[in-house]
Design an enzyme around this catalytic site. Structure first.
Site, PDB file in Angstrom:
ATOM      1  N   CYS A   1     -14.668 -29.111  17.388  1.00 29.32           N
ATOM      2  CA  CYS A   1     -14.271 -30.349  18.069  1.00 29.32           C
ATOM      3  C   CYS A   1     -13.978 -31.474  17.068  1.00 29.32           C
ATOM      4  O   CYS A   1     -14.590 -31.550  16.014  1.00 29.32           O
ATOM      5  CB  CYS A   1     -15.318 -30.835  19.046  1.00 29.32           C
ATOM      6  SG  CYS A   1     -15.653 -29.696  20.372  1.00 29.32           S
TER       7      CYS A   1
ATOM      8  N   ARG B   1     -10.991 -27.433  11.530  1.00 33.09           N
ATOM      9  CA  ARG B   1     -12.371 -27.257  11.987  1.00 33.09           C
ATOM     10  C   ARG B   1     -12.474 -26.171  13.060  1.00 33.09           C
ATOM     11  O   ARG B   1     -13.559 -25.725  13.383  1.00 33.09           O
ATOM     12  CB  ARG B   1     -12.907 -28.583  12.527  1.00 33.09           C
ATOM     13  CG  ARG B   1     -12.949 -29.675  11.459  1.00 33.09           C
ATOM     14  CD  ARG B   1     -13.252 -31.009  12.067  1.00 33.09           C
ATOM     15  NE  ARG B   1     -14.618 -31.083  12.551  1.00 33.09           N
ATOM     16  CZ  ARG B   1     -15.647 -31.492  11.827  1.00 33.09           C
ATOM     17  NH1 ARG B   1     -15.452 -31.883  10.600  1.00 33.09           N
ATOM     18  NH2 ARG B   1     -16.848 -31.524  12.325  1.00 33.09           N
TER      19      ARG B   1
ATOM     20  N   TRP C   1     -13.448 -27.254  20.957  1.00 32.57           N
ATOM     21  CA  TRP C   1     -13.891 -25.877  20.744  1.00 32.57           C
ATOM     22  C   TRP C   1     -14.868 -25.617  21.887  1.00 32.57           C
ATOM     23  O   TRP C   1     -15.941 -26.220  21.950  1.00 32.57           O
ATOM     24  CB  TRP C   1     -14.578 -25.766  19.379  1.00 32.57           C
ATOM     25  CG  TRP C   1     -14.914 -24.372  18.956  1.00 32.57           C
ATOM     26  CD1 TRP C   1     -14.097 -23.480  18.313  1.00 32.57           C
ATOM     27  CD2 TRP C   1     -16.172 -23.697  19.117  1.00 32.57           C
ATOM     28  NE1 TRP C   1     -14.762 -22.313  18.070  1.00 32.57           N
ATOM     29  CE2 TRP C   1     -16.036 -22.411  18.549  1.00 32.57           C
ATOM     30  CE3 TRP C   1     -17.399 -24.045  19.686  1.00 32.57           C
ATOM     31  CZ2 TRP C   1     -17.068 -21.479  18.537  1.00 32.57           C
ATOM     32  CZ3 TRP C   1     -18.436 -23.118  19.669  1.00 32.57           C
ATOM     33  CH2 TRP C   1     -18.263 -21.857  19.098  1.00 32.57           C
TER      34      TRP C   1
ATOM     35  N   GLU D   1     -21.258 -11.379   1.352  1.00 30.29           N
ATOM     36  CA  GLU D   1     -20.262 -12.445   1.390  1.00 30.29           C
ATOM     37  C   GLU D   1     -18.832 -11.871   1.395  1.00 30.29           C
ATOM     38  O   GLU D   1     -17.970 -12.342   2.125  1.00 30.29           O
ATOM     39  CB  GLU D   1     -20.482 -13.405   0.203  1.00 30.29           C
ATOM     40  CG  GLU D   1     -19.486 -14.535   0.066  1.00 30.29           C
ATOM     41  CD  GLU D   1     -19.365 -15.448   1.284  1.00 30.29           C
ATOM     42  OE1 GLU D   1     -20.200 -15.372   2.202  1.00 30.29           O
ATOM     43  OE2 GLU D   1     -18.393 -16.220   1.328  1.00 30.29           O
TER      44      GLU D   1
ATOM     45  N   LYS E   1     -16.172 -12.458   4.405  1.00 32.64           N
ATOM     46  CA  LYS E   1     -14.821 -13.010   4.219  1.00 32.64           C
ATOM     47  C   LYS E   1     -13.796 -12.110   4.918  1.00 32.64           C
ATOM     48  O   LYS E   1     -12.916 -12.597   5.609  1.00 32.64           O
ATOM     49  CB  LYS E   1     -14.442 -13.124   2.727  1.00 32.64           C
ATOM     50  CG  LYS E   1     -15.130 -14.217   1.942  1.00 32.64           C
ATOM     51  CD  LYS E   1     -14.650 -15.617   2.222  1.00 32.64           C
ATOM     52  CE  LYS E   1     -15.387 -16.295   3.311  1.00 32.64           C
ATOM     53  NZ  LYS E   1     -16.672 -16.827   3.142  1.00 32.64           N
TER      54      LYS E   1
ATOM     55  N   GLU F   1     -14.093 -12.337   8.775  1.00 36.03           N
ATOM     56  CA  GLU F   1     -13.671 -13.635   9.312  1.00 36.03           C
ATOM     57  C   GLU F   1     -12.169 -13.774   9.431  1.00 36.03           C
ATOM     58  O   GLU F   1     -11.673 -14.299  10.424  1.00 36.03           O
ATOM     59  CB  GLU F   1     -14.131 -14.759   8.362  1.00 36.03           C
ATOM     60  CG  GLU F   1     -15.534 -15.166   8.495  1.00 36.03           C
ATOM     61  CD  GLU F   1     -15.802 -16.408   7.653  1.00 36.03           C
ATOM     62  OE1 GLU F   1     -16.208 -17.415   8.224  1.00 36.03           O
ATOM     63  OE2 GLU F   1     -15.596 -16.363   6.421  1.00 36.03           O
TER      64      GLU F   1
ATOM     65  N   HIS G   1     -29.979   5.976   3.743  1.00 32.12           N
ATOM     66  CA  HIS G   1     -30.957   5.900   4.849  1.00 32.12           C
ATOM     67  C   HIS G   1     -30.263   5.691   6.194  1.00 32.12           C
ATOM     68  O   HIS G   1     -30.891   5.233   7.145  1.00 32.12           O
ATOM     69  CB  HIS G   1     -31.956   4.769   4.575  1.00 32.12           C
ATOM     70  CG  HIS G   1     -32.778   5.013   3.354  1.00 32.12           C
ATOM     71  ND1 HIS G   1     -33.734   5.996   3.278  1.00 32.12           N
ATOM     72  CD2 HIS G   1     -32.750   4.441   2.121  1.00 32.12           C
ATOM     73  CE1 HIS G   1     -34.276   6.008   2.064  1.00 32.12           C
ATOM     74  NE2 HIS G   1     -33.679   5.073   1.341  1.00 32.12           N
TER      75      HIS G   1
ATOM     76  N   LYS H   1     -15.053 -24.731  11.522  1.00 29.26           N
ATOM     77  CA  LYS H   1     -15.449 -25.051  10.153  1.00 29.26           C
ATOM     78  C   LYS H   1     -16.865 -25.609  10.103  1.00 29.26           C
ATOM     79  O   LYS H   1     -17.614 -25.359   9.179  1.00 29.26           O
ATOM     80  CB  LYS H   1     -14.452 -26.058   9.560  1.00 29.26           C
ATOM     81  CG  LYS H   1     -14.699 -26.403   8.100  1.00 29.26           C
ATOM     82  CD  LYS H   1     -14.404 -25.236   7.190  1.00 29.26           C
ATOM     83  CE  LYS H   1     -14.717 -25.510   5.739  1.00 29.26           C
ATOM     84  NZ  LYS H   1     -14.830 -24.253   4.974  1.00 29.26           N
TER      85      LYS H   1
HETATM   86  O1  M6R Z   1     -21.259 -25.871   6.751  1.00 29.01           O
HETATM   87  P1  M6R Z   1     -22.219 -24.745   6.531  1.00 29.01           P
HETATM   88  O2  M6R Z   1     -22.218 -24.237   5.148  1.00 29.01           O
HETATM   89  O3  M6R Z   1     -23.606 -25.065   7.004  1.00 29.01           O
HETATM   90  O4  M6R Z   1     -21.669 -23.586   7.473  1.00 29.01           O
HETATM   91  C1  M6R Z   1     -22.361 -22.396   7.634  1.00 29.01           C
HETATM   92  C2  M6R Z   1     -21.466 -21.327   8.215  1.00 29.01           C
HETATM   93  O5  M6R Z   1     -21.012 -21.696   9.479  1.00 29.01           O
HETATM   94  C3  M6R Z   1     -20.267 -21.051   7.314  1.00 29.01           C
HETATM   95  O6  M6R Z   1     -20.660 -20.686   6.029  1.00 29.01           O
HETATM   96  C4  M6R Z   1     -19.387 -19.945   7.898  1.00 29.01           C
HETATM   97  O7  M6R Z   1     -20.064 -18.720   7.837  1.00 29.01           O
HETATM   98  C5  M6R Z   1     -18.055 -19.918   7.168  1.00 29.01           C
HETATM   99  N1  M6R Z   1     -17.015 -19.681   8.113  1.00 29.01           N
HETATM  100  C6  M6R Z   1     -18.006 -18.916   6.092  1.00 29.01           C
HETATM  101  O8  M6R Z   1     -16.749 -18.673   5.583  1.00 29.01           O
END
Ligand code: M6R
Length: 614
Positions: free
Chosen positions: A2, A27, A77, A487, A491, A494, A510, A609
Site C-alpha cells: 500500500c 512496494r 495491496w 537466499e 530469490k 520470488e 535424510h 516491498k
Molecule cells: O524490509 P525487511 O527486510 O524487513 O523485509 C523482510 C522481507 O519481507 C524481505 O526480505 C522479503 O523476503 C524480500 N522480498 C526478499 O527479497
C-alpha cells in the site's frame, strides 16, 4: 505494501498523485485510486490492476478534473476483501463528500461497521478502511471541524493506520494522521504533500516532517499545522531528506534488480567508509551505544528478522559466534512474537530489516524492548519505525532499493554483521589478531573482486537459459553458506516462481535425495574452507542419482568439470567472507531466469516491498 500520496496546491493534482504513486509501485499493489475535489465536489476514480489502468482512466477525465486543487491517492495491496475496483481506495462516506486513503489494518473494523450500519451508514466495500470514512464523517457532522472529527474518530480505532482525508466542505485541505504506520508531510512553496514514503514526493521537495504516532497534520497550500492527540499545537520539525530523485531511475538498466545487483561493490565501499580504512586500524562502529564493559560481558544475542534479512542474520550468527564466541540465536520474527521467549535486559536484541517497517520484526523488537533488552537495529531506512525503537542503530546505507527482491540491502546487512563481529572481537580480544587483520583486508578488497565477477556474467546468463525450463531447484551448502543456499532459493522463487529449496547439504540424504532424478538441478555452493570436501561428497551423492549438477565455487580444481554439468566460478575469498561473494551469482541466476521467462522482475506477483501487516 500500500502507498499513499496527498497533494494540495496549484499544480495538476492528478499528475502529482499518479506520479507519486508510480514511485511507490515497487512496494507491490493490486489496485489504485485517487480522490480529488474539483468544482467543489469530491470525485473518486479507481482501477483494478496496474496503475496504468488508473492513468488511462484519468486521461479521459481531464476536462472534469481541470479545477482540482487538492487530492489523495493510493495503491492497495489487498488485506480485507479481494483486489477489485470496489475495494480499492479511496473510500467515501455515505454522502460521498468525504474520502479517505489508508495504509495499515483497522483491527476493530467489524464492531465499528456494525455500529455504523446501525446508524444508517451504507457500506459499499468489504474493507476495514471504509469504516474510517463513515466514522470520521459522522464526527464531522457533529463537530463541523474536520481535524477534530479525525481526532475523535482515531480514538475509536484499534490497529495500525496512516490516513489522509479530504472533505468537499473543507476546500484545499488534507487531514493526515498515523499510528504504527509511516506517514510524512512534504513541505513545498505554495503547495504541500503527504506520503507514506519518501520516493512519492522527492521529485517535488526535499523538506519533510515525519509525523509521530497519533499526531494530526492539517495541510493547506500555504500552511501546515500539527497537533497531538489532545489537540495541543506542536511546532513541526522540518528535516532535509537524504534522497536524490536519481536514485529512482534505472540508469539504463532493464530492471531495478539488475541495477541494484551492480551497485553492490559501491554499497560495500560506502558501508566501509568511516568504519574501516585499513587492516591495521580497529573497526570504528560508534553506532553501537553499549559501553565497552557491557559489550565485553555480553553473553547472549538474539536476532529477529524476516525473509532475506533473516538469511543475513543467519550468516551473522556464524560470524559472531566464530569471532566473538558469544551465542547467537536467530529466529523469524513471526515465530518469535507468538511464543514465550526468554530475552531480557542481559540479552542484546538485534532487529534486521531493509525497510524498517516489517510488522513482525517491529513487534518482536517492541516486545524485547519492553523486557529491557538493548535494541540494535540494522536497517536501510534510518527514518523508519524500527529505527525509532533503536538504542543503537546501524544504517546500512545501501540507498533506496526499488526492486521487491532484496539484493544490495542483503549485502549491506552482511557488511553490518561483519563490522559488528569484528568490532566485538576487537573489544573482547576473542579472535586471533592476524586472522582479524586478514578478514579486514579481505573486506577492503571485496568490492574489486565483485566487480571482476560482474564482468563475467555471461556464463551465468547462459546457465540461466539452460536451466530456465526446470520446474524445481535444490540449492545445497553447509556452514555459513547454508544461508546463501536459502537466499539463492528465495530469490529464484520470488521472481521466477520456480519451486526452489535451500538445504543443508548433509541433510540431503535424510529425505530430499528421494526427489533426485535427471530432471532436477542441484546447485552446490562449494566455497573453499572447512566444509568444502564435505559438500563435494554430498554433491557426489546427488550425481549418483543422476541429478543435473551445477557448482558454484571459488575452487580452481579442474576435476570439478567431471562431476558437474555446469561450473560457476567466483573469485576466491576467505571462507568467512564467502557468503557475500557466493550470493552474487545466485542473484544473477535468479534475475536472468526470470528475465528469460518474461516475468515482472521488479514487481513479482503477490509480493510487497515492505510488509506492514503481521
Ligand atoms: O524490509 P525487511 O527486510 O524487513 O523485509 C523482510 C522481507 O519481507 C524481505 O526480505 C522479503 O523476503 C524480500 N522480498 C526478499 O527479497
Amino acid at each position: 505494501m500500500c502507498g499513499i500520496v496527498g497533494y494540495t496546491g496549484k499544480k495538476n493534482v492528478t499528475d502529482i498523485l499518479t506520479g507519486g504513486l508510480s514511485s511507490l509501485e515497487y512496494r507491490g499493489y493490486d489496485s489504485s485510486g485517487v480522490a480529488v475535489i474539483a468544482d467543489g465536489k469530491t470525485k473518486v476514480y479507481k482501477a483494478e490492476g496496474k496503475l496504468q489502468n488508473l492513468k488511462d482512466l484519468l486521461a479521459t477525465k481531464q476536462e472534469e478534473l481541470k479545477s482540482a486543487n487538492v487530492g489523495i491517492g493510493h495503491i492497495r495491496w489487498a488485506t480485507h476483501g479481494i483486489p477489485n475496483e470496489i475495494n480499492a481506495h479511496p473510500h467515501t462516506s455515505t454522502c460521498g463528500k468525504l474520502a479517505v486513503v489508508h495504509n495499515g489494518i483497522i483491527e476493530n473494523f467489524k464492531e465499528l461497521r456494525e455500529k455504523l450500519e446501525a446508524k444508517g451508514c451504507v457500506f459499499k466495500s468489504e474493507t476495514d478502511t471504509e469504516t474510517v470514512a463513515h466514522l470520521v464523517n459522522l464526527k464531522y457532522e457533529e463537530t463541523k471541524d474536520l481535524k477534530e472529527a479525525v481526532r475523535l474518530a482515531s480514538k475509536e480505532l484499534d490497529g495500525a493506520y496512516a490516513l489522509c482525508i479530504i472533505h468537499e466542505d473543507v476546500p484545499n485541505t488534507i487531514i493526515a494522521t498515523r499510528r504504527n504506520a509511516p506517514l510524512l508531510i512534504g513541505v513545498g512553496e505554495d503547495e504541500n504533500f503527504a506520503a507514506s514514503d519518501v520516493p512519492a514526493i522527492i521529485e517535488h521537495t526535499k523538506k519533510a516532517i515525519y509525523l509521530d504516532d497519533n499526531q494530526i497534520a492539517v495541510l493547506k497550500p500555504n500552511s501546515i499545522e500539527l497537533f497531538d492527540s489532545n489537540n495541543n499545537k506542536i511546532s513541526p520539525k522540518v528535516e532535509l531528506l537524504p534522497w536524490e530523485p536519481i536514485a529512482l531511475s534505472k540508469m539504463g538498466y532493464k530492471h531495478f534488480m539488475i541495477k541494484e545487483i551492480h551497485e553492490q561493490p559501491d554499497v560495500i565501499r560506502n558501508f566501509l567508509s568511516g568504519k574501516l580504512h585499513s587492516a591495521n586500524e580497529p573497526v570504528k562502529l560508534d553506532e553501537v551505544k553499549l559501553d565497552k564493559e557491557k559489550l565485553k560481558n555480553l553473553n547472549r544475542i538474539q536476532v529477529v528478522a524476516c525473509g532475506t534479512s533473516l538469511h543475513a542474520a543467519m550468516v551473522g550468527k556464524y560470524v559472531i559466534e566464530e569471532l566473538c564466541k558469544i551465542p547467537v540465536d536467530v529466529e523469524a520474527s513471526s515465530e518469535y512474537i507468538y511464543r514465550t521467549t526468554v530475552t531480557d535486559e542481559h540479552t542484546l536484541v538485534i532487529g534486521v530489516s531493509q525497510s524498517g517497517e516489517t510488522a513482525d520484526t517491529l513487534t518482536a523488537v517492541k516486545q524485547s524492548k519492553a523486557r529491557g533488552s538493548h535494541i540494535l537495529i540494522i536497517t536501510n531506512r534510518p527514518d523508519s519505525a524500527m529505527a525509532r525503537e533503536a538504542d543503537s542503530l546501524i544504517p546500512v546505507n545501501a540507498g533506496i532499493e526499488v526492486s521487491v527482491a532484496a539484493t544490495k540491502s542483503y549485502v549491506a546487512q552482511l557488511m553490518a554483521f561483519y563490522a559488528l563481529a569484528l568490532h566485538l572481537a576487537e573489544i573482547k580480544d576473542s579472535a586471533d589478531k592476524d586472522y582479524i587483520k586478514t578478514l579486514k583486508n579481505e573486506l577492503l578488497l571485496l568490492p574489486q573482486k565483485i566487480e571482476l565477477l560482474l564482468t563475467k556474467k555471461e556464463k551465468i546468463q547462459k546457465c540461466a537459459r539452460m536451466y530456465s525450463s526446470s520446474k524445481n531447484f535444490i540449492f545445497i551448502a553447509r556452514g555459513m553458506n547454508y544461508a546463501t543456499a536459502l537466499e539463492g532459493a528465495l530469490k529464484l522463487k520470488e521472481i521466477s516462481y520456480i519451486n526452489a529449496t535451500g538445504y543443508p547439504a548433509g541433510e540431503l540424504k535424510h529425505g530430499p535425495i528421494a526427489m533426485l532424478d535427471e530432471t532436477l538441478p542441484v546447485l552446490s555452493i562449494m566455497m573453499n574452507g572447512k566444509v568444502y570436501e564435505k559438500i563435494l561428497s554430498n554433491a557426489q551423492e546427488a550425481k549418483a542419482r543422476n541429478a543435473r549438477m551445477i557448482a558454484l565455487t571459488d575452487s580452481l580444481d579442474e576435476k570439478l568439470e567431471d562431476l558437474f554439468d555446469y561450473v560457476l566460478n567466483v573469485p576466491h575469498v576467505n571462507e568467512i567472507i564467502s557468503p557475500i561473494m557466493a550470493i552474487i551469482p545466485l542473484q544473477l541466476l535468479a534475475y536472468y531466469i526470470a528475465e528469460f521467462l518474461g516475468k515482472d522482475v521488479d514487481q513479482p506477483r503477490n509480493l510487497a516491498k515492505s510488509v506492514t501487516v503481521e
